[in-house]
Design an enzyme around this catalytic site. Structure first.
Site, PDB file in Angstrom:
ATOM      1  N   ASN A   1      -5.092  10.081 -13.790  1.00 28.74           N
ATOM      2  CA  ASN A   1      -3.738   9.994 -14.349  1.00 28.74           C
ATOM      3  C   ASN A   1      -2.816   9.565 -13.216  1.00 28.74           C
ATOM      4  OD1 ASN A   1      -1.254  10.319 -15.477  1.00 28.74           O
ATOM      5  ND2 ASN A   1      -1.384  12.555 -15.734  1.00 28.74           N
TER       6      ASN A   1
ATOM      7  N   LYS B   1       0.197   8.763 -13.337  1.00 28.83           N
ATOM      8  CA  LYS B   1       1.596   9.193 -13.558  1.00 28.83           C
ATOM      9  C   LYS B   1       2.537   8.007 -13.303  1.00 28.83           C
ATOM     10  CE  LYS B   1       0.225  13.903 -12.722  1.00 28.83           C
ATOM     11  NZ  LYS B   1       0.551  15.235 -12.217  1.00 28.83           N
TER      12      LYS B   1
ATOM     13  N   HIS C   1       0.911  16.373 -21.848  1.00 30.35           N
ATOM     14  CA  HIS C   1       0.844  16.776 -20.433  1.00 30.35           C
ATOM     15  C   HIS C   1       1.998  17.741 -20.153  1.00 30.35           C
ATOM     16  CE1 HIS C   1       0.918  16.584 -16.080  1.00 30.35           C
ATOM     17  NE2 HIS C   1      -0.308  16.087 -16.132  1.00 30.35           N
TER      18      HIS C   1
ATOM     19  N   GLU D   1       4.017  17.892 -17.831  1.00 28.68           N
ATOM     20  CA  GLU D   1       5.244  17.235 -17.379  1.00 28.68           C
ATOM     21  C   GLU D   1       6.046  16.703 -18.559  1.00 28.68           C
ATOM     22  OE1 GLU D   1       3.338  14.631 -14.558  1.00 28.68           O
ATOM     23  OE2 GLU D   1       2.872  16.362 -13.302  1.00 28.68           O
TER      24      GLU D   1
ATOM     25  N   GLU E   1      -4.960  22.401 -17.696  1.00 23.27           N
ATOM     26  CA  GLU E   1      -4.236  22.165 -16.450  1.00 23.27           C
ATOM     27  C   GLU E   1      -3.226  23.293 -16.253  1.00 23.27           C
ATOM     28  OE1 GLU E   1      -4.326  17.664 -15.315  1.00 23.27           O
ATOM     29  OE2 GLU E   1      -2.551  18.066 -16.508  1.00 23.27           O
TER      30      GLU E   1
ATOM     31  N   GLY F   1      -0.255  19.265  -8.644  1.00 22.08           N
ATOM     32  CA  GLY F   1       0.462  18.652  -7.530  1.00 22.08           C
ATOM     33  C   GLY F   1       0.850  19.637  -6.436  1.00 22.08           C
TER      34      GLY F   1
ATOM     35  N   SER G   1      -4.852  19.788  -8.835  1.00 21.42           N
ATOM     36  CA  SER G   1      -5.259  19.761  -7.422  1.00 21.42           C
ATOM     37  C   SER G   1      -6.769  19.623  -7.239  1.00 21.42           C
ATOM     38  CB  SER G   1      -4.728  20.994  -6.679  1.00 21.42           C
ATOM     39  OG  SER G   1      -3.318  20.980  -6.676  1.00 21.42           O
TER      40      SER G   1
END
Ligand code: 13P
Length: 259
Positions: free
Chosen positions: A10, A12, A100, A102, A173, A179, A218
């Site tokens: 991904n 992003k 996701h 985010e 996730e 991240g 991560s």
């Protein structure tokens, strides 16, 4: 039951047409040079929308698949800035990431909308990679399993009744591991993947056994092997490390041969 492992990159909101093409070339070349196994895992690249078509051209003739990072729940019309599933198909996508964290936190995507987007992906013949995961607050409150169970339950009213549902992919996730360089422990990952498998099998019977569950957060070359060896982990959804071809190739090389 052997499920085919899959590693998804991904990217992003990173990269331009030129850098995306370069990264794609290095990944394809690396896979050709370094892979001795005849049929390694499935590999999927999810570049930003502006790079989908150029990356799709680079992938022609390779086994690497293309995926979108998001899609509209609608199929056409006055939705400025949105991209629907048929448009993703039109530029060569097989997969699409849905819900996701985010987007759940930054774009107001709640469980109902995530389910509608998953349904839109199925309707347009894409394989949805639906993301679930708890925040750090929710984990600290001891609510991680409950939150993920609720996110999973929100999907079932719109999961198709046909065989197509076996192509669903779930990505666990934990939001606090994305991240941050801090990945979940092997025990935390197996516990959550076990719960997700249990929910899938309870609701979908045998089809639940065929659905792949990925871990994301991560994942790096150094920890990939141990994570991928866990019983209910069928691959990974990779963010930062997928932007570096040697790291991404090393993560792919860490996938066990389960055939
Ligand atoms: P990182 O691998 O950078 O933690 O990102 C994970 C992720 O969000 C993939 O979708």
């Amino acid at each position: 039951m052997a499920r085919r492992m899959v590693v998804v990159g991904n990217w992003k909101m990173n990269g331009w047409v030129e850098t995306a093409q370069e990264l794609t070339h290095s990944i394809i070349t690396g896979l050709k040079e370094h892979h001795h196994r005849s049929d390694p895992c499935e590999v999927v690249l999810c570049p930003p929308a502006t790079c989908l078509y150029p990356v799709s051209r680079c992938l022609e003739g390779s086994m690497v698949r293309l995926g979108g990072q998001n899609l509209s729940e609608f199929d056409h019309g006055p939705h400025t800035g949105e991209i629907c599933g048929t448009m993703l198909r039109n530029v060569g996508c097989w997969y699409v990431i849905v819900g996701h964290s985010e987007r759940r936190s930054g774009c107001g995507e709640d469980n109902e909308r995530v389910a509608r987007k998953m349904a839109a992906a199925f309707r347009d013949g894409l394989q949805p990679i639906v993301c679930v995961g708890e925040t750090l607050d929710e984990r600290d409150q001891g609510r991680a399993l409950e939150v993920v169970r609720e996110q999973m339950e929100g999907l079932f009213p719109l999961v198709p009744h046909s065989d197509q549902r076996q192509s669903l992919v779930i990505a666990y996730e934990p939001v606090w591991a994305i991240g941050t360089g801090r990945n979940a422990s092997l025990e935390q990952i197996q516990e959550m993947h076990g719960l997700i498998r249990h929910v899938l099998c309870t609701r979908l019977g045998e089809d639940g056994e065929r659905i792949r569950i990925l871990y994301g957060g991560s994942v790096k070359p150094a920890n990939a092997k141990a994570i991928f060896a866990l019983e209910d982990v069928d691959g990974g959804l990779i963010g930062g490390a997928s932007l570096n071809s040697s790291d991404f190739l090393a993560i792919i090389a860490a996938v066990p041969d389960r055939s």
